[in-house]
Scaffold this motif. Structure first.
Motif, PDB file in Angstrom:
ATOM      1  N   ARG A 385       0.749  -1.575   0.135  1.00 56.55           N
ATOM      2  CA  ARG A 385      -0.055  -0.205   0.261  1.00 56.55           C
ATOM      3  C   ARG A 385       0.747   1.619   0.470  1.00 56.55           C
ATOM      4  O   ARG A 385       0.876   1.831  -0.771  1.00 56.55           O
ATOM      5  CB  ARG A 385      -1.397  -0.372   1.633  1.00 56.55           C
ATOM      6  CG  ARG A 385      -2.302  -1.166   1.091  1.00 56.55           C
ATOM      7  CD  ARG A 385      -3.057  -1.036   2.156  1.00 56.55           C
ATOM      8  NE  ARG A 385      -2.487  -0.562   3.547  1.00 56.55           N
ATOM      9  CZ  ARG A 385      -2.185  -1.647   4.875  1.00 56.55           C
ATOM     10  NH1 ARG A 385      -3.098  -2.894   3.965  1.00 56.55           N
ATOM     11  NH2 ARG A 385      -2.885  -1.087   5.790  1.00 56.55           N
ATOM     12  N   SER A 386       1.688   1.276   0.842  1.00 55.08           N
ATOM     13  CA  SER A 386       2.841   2.719   0.748  1.00 55.08           C
ATOM     14  C   SER A 386       3.657   2.482  -0.520  1.00 55.08           C
ATOM     15  O   SER A 386       3.583   3.947  -0.484  1.00 55.08           O
ATOM     16  CB  SER A 386       4.019   2.291   1.957  1.00 55.08           C
ATOM     17  OG  SER A 386       3.305   1.919   3.886  1.00 55.08           O
ATOM     18  N   ALA A 387       3.926   1.853  -0.517  1.00 56.69           N
ATOM     19  CA  ALA A 387       4.729   2.189  -2.375  1.00 56.69           C
ATOM     20  C   ALA A 387       4.038   1.980  -3.781  1.00 56.69           C
ATOM     21  O   ALA A 387       4.078   3.086  -4.081  1.00 56.69           O
ATOM     22  CB  ALA A 387       5.245   0.631  -2.494  1.00 56.69           C
ATOM     23  N   THR A 388       2.364   2.364  -3.592  1.00 61.53           N
ATOM     24  CA  THR A 388       1.648   2.464  -4.140  1.00 61.53           C
ATOM     25  C   THR A 388       1.201   3.767  -3.554  1.00 61.53           C
ATOM     26  O   THR A 388       0.896   4.789  -4.998  1.00 61.53           O
ATOM     27  CB  THR A 388       0.831   1.427  -4.196  1.00 61.53           C
ATOM     28  OG1 THR A 388       0.440   0.195  -4.583  1.00 61.53           O
ATOM     29  CG2 THR A 388      -0.663   1.647  -5.671  1.00 61.53           C
ATOM     30  N   ASN A 389       1.012   4.189  -2.639  1.00 62.72           N
ATOM     31  CA  ASN A 389       0.946   5.847  -2.906  1.00 62.72           C
ATOM     32  C   ASN A 389       1.518   6.738  -3.157  1.00 62.72           C
ATOM     33  O   ASN A 389       1.723   7.994  -3.729  1.00 62.72           O
ATOM     34  CB  ASN A 389       0.185   5.820  -1.127  1.00 62.72           C
ATOM     35  CG  ASN A 389      -0.460   5.058  -0.587  1.00 62.72           C
ATOM     36  OD1 ASN A 389      -1.719   4.493  -1.459  1.00 62.72           O
ATOM     37  ND2 ASN A 389      -0.813   4.898   0.635  1.00 62.72           N
ATOM     38  N   VAL A 390       3.391   5.987  -3.017  1.00 59.63           N
ATOM     39  CA  VAL A 390       4.209   7.377  -3.880  1.00 59.63           C
ATOM     40  C   VAL A 390       4.041   7.077  -4.788  1.00 59.63           C
ATOM     41  O   VAL A 390       4.336   8.003  -5.262  1.00 59.63           O
ATOM     42  CB  VAL A 390       5.475   6.365  -3.039  1.00 59.63           C
ATOM     43  CG1 VAL A 390       6.517   7.061  -3.561  1.00 59.63           C
ATOM     44  CG2 VAL A 390       5.894   6.199  -1.684  1.00 59.63           C
ATOM     45  N   LEU A 391       4.357   5.632  -5.801  1.00 61.03           N
ATOM     46  CA  LEU A 391       3.763   5.666  -6.866  1.00 61.03           C
ATOM     47  C   LEU A 391       2.620   6.781  -7.545  1.00 61.03           C
ATOM     48  O   LEU A 391       2.260   7.353  -8.451  1.00 61.03           O
ATOM     49  CB  LEU A 391       3.083   4.555  -7.966  1.00 61.03           C
ATOM     50  CG  LEU A 391       3.504   4.530  -9.404  1.00 61.03           C
ATOM     51  CD1 LEU A 391       4.346   4.922  -9.847  1.00 61.03           C
ATOM     52  CD2 LEU A 391       2.317   3.638  -9.533  1.00 61.03           C
TER      53      LEU A 391
END
Length: 408
Positions: A385-391
């Protein structure tokens, strides 16, 4: 340390963390060593996250206030704000809808048919802070010092908007002050460069402590659910990049590649906050003007959580599937609308996605205790989730910059 080297070190630290965590869990569980290991190795992760949080408040304030002051009149700020929120709402809808589609296609909970828990059973997750009056009041700080001390990004954003607009009204008289404030942001980014050298150590500590505490078996136990969610996340990444490519053309792929390092950092630490300074730096290297990036990115951290949005619908329907509860298409779409509203109040709420899911389950007569089924692997899901939020926030910033003609 170059970007490529840091990425390789972080990947290596993650793999080494899995190996060490497995060995500690396997050989140290009986003696109690694994408990001690988790207690002490977690200190390294906590120290790193504290160092990052130390940077965020002054960095958000300095970059956003300077960006707004340089934006000029209030009409420009209003125009950029309107475009920003239009994009955020659109992408939140896409993420929630995609979560519904993927969980219905993959059926990760079908076949388990667990007995319904006692009606009084609770996940013990505090659902407070999600009602509209409290959220609206929470947006506005009673003290900017208190907001900065607690890293309340949304409150810092509100103060920065007022501060930037007021500074812009003084014209040339405030020019020197704005330049000094801009220097503050560069100083904070310099500190970020130093702190990031500690990132591989923090990643090793974070991953090894989770595996040491739970063992690799937890990954196998929830294998189908985790595999299904990660497959859905991959599809979401493709969708985000594809939609962004409509406006950015081939440069969308270049930006996705440039965001790999902050996304990887967010993934391994399960914290998108940890990646904020690096994300801002990469966006400016990509060609986004600071005055747009410093406005869109911090606002996105409160209102544009694409990975978290997908997880809300995915996890809620998964819990229904586990207990064999059928939900009609109309009920699922109604749940999507409820999640769209309630999720906008999660900024600053601990374990935000779980809080939103817990609050939503009771509204649709689903067992709230179902949250307990996914608590054990939530850390691994939070990584994605965190990585996707960054993208998602990186792409949003670039698209808004393109719309404003501020992308070089």
């Amino acid at each position: 340390m170059t970007s490529t080297k840091l990425t390789n070190y972080i990947l290596g630290a993650m793999l080494l963390g899995i190996l060490v965590g497995y060995l500690v869990n396997r050989h140290g569980a009986d003696s109690g060593f694994s408990v001690q290991y988790v207690t002490y190795i977690s200190i390294l992760t906590d120290v790193f996250l504290r160092l990052i949080k130390m940077i965020i408040a002054p960095l958000v304030f300095a970059t956003m206030a300077v960006g707004i002051a340089r934006m000029g009149d209030a009409s420009t700020i209003g125009r950029v704000g309107l475009k920003t929120f239009a994009w955020f709402i659109s992408m939140s809808t896409v993420s929630l809808l995609l979560g519904l589609v993927m969980v219905n296609l993959l059926h990760p909970g079908v076949g388990l048919d667990l007995a319904l828990p006692d009606v009084a059973a609770s996940s013990s997750i505090n659902k407070g802070g999600l009602n509209l009056p409290d959220f609206v009041k929470h947006i506005f700080p009673t003290s900017i010092m208190d907001a900065m001390a607690k890293n309340e990004i949304l409150q810092i954003v509100v103060f920065s908007v007022f501060f930037g607009v007021a500074a812009a009204s003084f014209g040339e008289r405030a020019a020197e002050f704005i330049r000094n404030l801009d220097m503050l942001s560069h100083i904070m980014l310099k500190i970020t460069t130093a702190v990031m050298k500690f990132a591989p150590v923090a990643v090793f500590a974070a991953v090894s402590s989770v595996v040491a505490e739970n063992g690799l078996s937890i990954l196998l136990t929830y294998g189908k659910f985790m595999f299904s969610f990660y497959a859905a996340i991959v599809v979401l990444w493709i969708v985000i990049i594809a939609i962004s490519a409509i406006f950015l053309k081939k440069r969308a792929l270049k930006l996705a590649w440039m965001l790999r390092e902050p996304a990887l950092l967010a993934f391994t630490t399960a914290s998108s906050e940890a990646a904020y300074p690096l994300t801002l730096e990469q966006l400016e290297r990509f060609g986004c003007k600071n005055k747009i990036a410093s406005f869109v990115l911090p606002v996105g951290y409160s209102f544009n959580l694409d990975g978290s949005m997908m997880y809300c619908t995915f996890a809620a329907i998964f819990i229904a599937q586990v207990y064999g509860i059928e939900m009609s298409t109309s009920q699922q779409l109604l749940m999507l609308l409820v999640l769209m509203v309630t999720s906008k109040g999660i900024a600053g709420v601990p374990r935000a996605s779980l809080v939103v899911i817990a609050a939503t389950l009771s509204q649709f007569h689903l067992p709230e205790a179902g949250i307990l089924l996914i608590l054990g692997v939530d850390h691994f899901l939070d990584m994605a989730r965190s990585a996707t939020n960054v993208l998602g926030n990186g792409m949003a910033t670039a698209v808004i910059s393109k719309w404003e003609g501020e992308l070089s």
